[in-house]
Design an enzyme around this catalytic site. Sequence first.
Site, PDB file in Angstrom:
ATOM      1  N   GLY A 137      81.190   8.444  53.713  1.00  0.00           N
ATOM      2  CA  GLY A 137      80.743   9.824  53.541  1.00  0.00           C
ATOM      3  C   GLY A 137      81.589  10.740  54.398  1.00  0.00           C
ATOM      4  N   GLN A 185      83.885  18.172  59.108  1.00  0.00           N
ATOM      5  CA  GLN A 185      84.691  17.111  59.743  1.00  0.00           C
ATOM      6  C   GLN A 185      86.184  17.279  59.463  1.00  0.00           C
ATOM      7  OE1 GLN A 185      81.889  13.864  58.231  1.00  0.00           O
ATOM      8  NE2 GLN A 185      82.566  13.007  60.167  1.00  0.00           N
ATOM      9  N   CYS A 206      80.387   7.190  62.808  1.00  0.00           N
ATOM     10  CA  CYS A 206      80.797   8.515  62.347  1.00  0.00           C
ATOM     11  C   CYS A 206      82.302   8.646  62.524  1.00  0.00           C
ATOM     12  CB  CYS A 206      80.075   9.595  63.146  1.00  0.00           C
ATOM     13  SG  CYS A 206      80.467  11.266  62.597  1.00  0.00           S
ATOM     14  N   LEU A 207      82.975   9.152  61.502  1.00  0.00           N
ATOM     15  CA  LEU A 207      84.433   9.303  61.583  1.00  0.00           C
ATOM     16  C   LEU A 207      84.825  10.296  62.669  1.00  0.00           C
ATOM     17  CD1 LEU A 207      85.281   9.309  57.771  1.00  0.00           C
ATOM     18  CD2 LEU A 207      85.584   7.433  59.408  1.00  0.00           C
ATOM     19  N   HIS A 211      72.704  11.542  57.142  1.00  0.00           N
ATOM     20  CA  HIS A 211      73.759  11.653  58.162  1.00  0.00           C
ATOM     21  C   HIS A 211      74.676  12.844  57.840  1.00  0.00           C
ATOM     22  CE1 HIS A 211      77.032   9.633  60.745  1.00  0.00           C
ATOM     23  NE2 HIS A 211      77.704  10.572  60.090  1.00  0.00           N
ATOM     24  N   GLU A 212      75.056  12.986  56.552  1.00  0.00           N
ATOM     25  CA  GLU A 212      75.972  14.082  56.162  1.00  0.00           C
ATOM     26  C   GLU A 212      75.277  15.440  56.219  1.00  0.00           C
ATOM     27  OE1 GLU A 212      78.778  13.116  56.259  1.00  0.00           O
ATOM     28  OE2 GLU A 212      78.591  11.003  55.741  1.00  0.00           O
ATOM     29  N   HIS A 233      75.273  16.823  59.549  1.00  0.00           N
ATOM     30  CA  HIS A 233      76.549  17.472  59.907  1.00  0.00           C
ATOM     31  C   HIS A 233      76.563  18.945  59.501  1.00  0.00           C
ATOM     32  CE1 HIS A 233      79.229  14.419  61.534  1.00  0.00           C
ATOM     33  NE2 HIS A 233      79.007  13.583  60.538  1.00  0.00           N
TER      34      HIS A 233
HETATM   35  O1  GNR Z   1      81.742   5.986  57.202  1.00  0.00           O
HETATM   36  C1  GNR Z   1      80.601   6.184  57.622  1.00  0.00           C
HETATM   37  N1  GNR Z   1      79.718   5.146  57.683  1.00  0.00           N
HETATM   38  C2  GNR Z   1      78.363   5.311  57.931  1.00  0.00           C
HETATM   39  C3  GNR Z   1      77.617   4.176  58.227  1.00  0.00           C
HETATM   40  C4  GNR Z   1      76.268   4.271  58.457  1.00  0.00           C
HETATM   41  C5  GNR Z   1      75.643   5.500  58.394  1.00  0.00           C
HETATM   42  C6  GNR Z   1      76.368   6.635  58.122  1.00  0.00           C
HETATM   43  C7  GNR Z   1      77.714   6.540  57.883  1.00  0.00           C
HETATM   44  S1  GNR Z   1      78.634   7.981  57.493  1.00  0.00           S
HETATM   45  C8  GNR Z   1      80.219   7.531  58.105  1.00  0.00           C
HETATM   46  C9  GNR Z   1      81.250   8.590  57.789  1.00  0.00           C
HETATM   47  C10 GNR Z   1      80.901   9.873  58.483  1.00  0.00           C
HETATM   48  O2  GNR Z   1      81.106  10.095  59.645  1.00  0.00           O
HETATM   49  N2  GNR Z   1      80.316  10.802  57.766  1.00  0.00           N
HETATM   50  O3  GNR Z   1      79.934  11.963  58.332  1.00  0.00           O
HETATM   51 NI    NI Z   2      79.558  11.507  60.428  1.00  0.00          NI
END
Ligand code: GNR
Ligand code: NI
Length: 170
Positions: free
Chosen positions: A46, A51, A94-95, A136-137, A140
């Site tokens: 995601g 980001q 999270c990236l 999670h997104e 953000h």
């Molecule tokens: O790549 C991602 N893996 C992930 C694993 C578990 C829960 C959420 C994520 S999202 C993350 C990519 C990211 O930072 N998205 O904002």
């Molecule tokens: Ni993230």
Amino acid sequence: MTIKPLIILPDPLLREVSRPVETVDDQVRRLSADMLETMYDAPGIGLAAIQVGEPLRMLVIDVAREGEEKAPRVFLNPEIVAATDERNTYEEGCLSIPDYYAEVERPAGVTVRYLGLDGAMHEEQADGILATCLQHEIDHLNGVLFIDHISKLKRDMVVKKFTKAARKIG
Ligand code: GNR
Ligand code: NI
């Protein structure tokens, strides 16, 4: 299409509240394509626009597993309209916080309303990793990171580590 540089903790951009997408135009289509390319390159499942430095309420997701066909998804102005009482715990990463992982508990299922690249409103029920990733997104888009859902002790340690690393790099 372009792979864009990722914004990394403690960049204050990650704490900004993103603004809604007004119209589905070429700029939005191009940004979503760039976001997908950036996400696949990372690799991640995601990515939110902030980001890559764009404070817009848009995110891309592909939760297809390795070996499965790609399943790119784009969500504009997504909103959680319902969540289950049932909870699920996933190890999240999270990236924007590379190489740090922690367990986070969230609603196991969510109903999300969003604008599609087709210009129409959609509603979708999600569970499993898709529900976790959507939450999670969407966090953000509101300047919230997964480390905000762990203990303050752990969060402070991670922020301190990334602040030190950023200072060294300059
Ligand atoms: O790549 C991602 N893996 C992930 C694993 C578990 C829960 C959420 C994520 S999202 C993350 C990519 C990211 O930072 N998205 O904002
Ligand atoms: Ni993230």
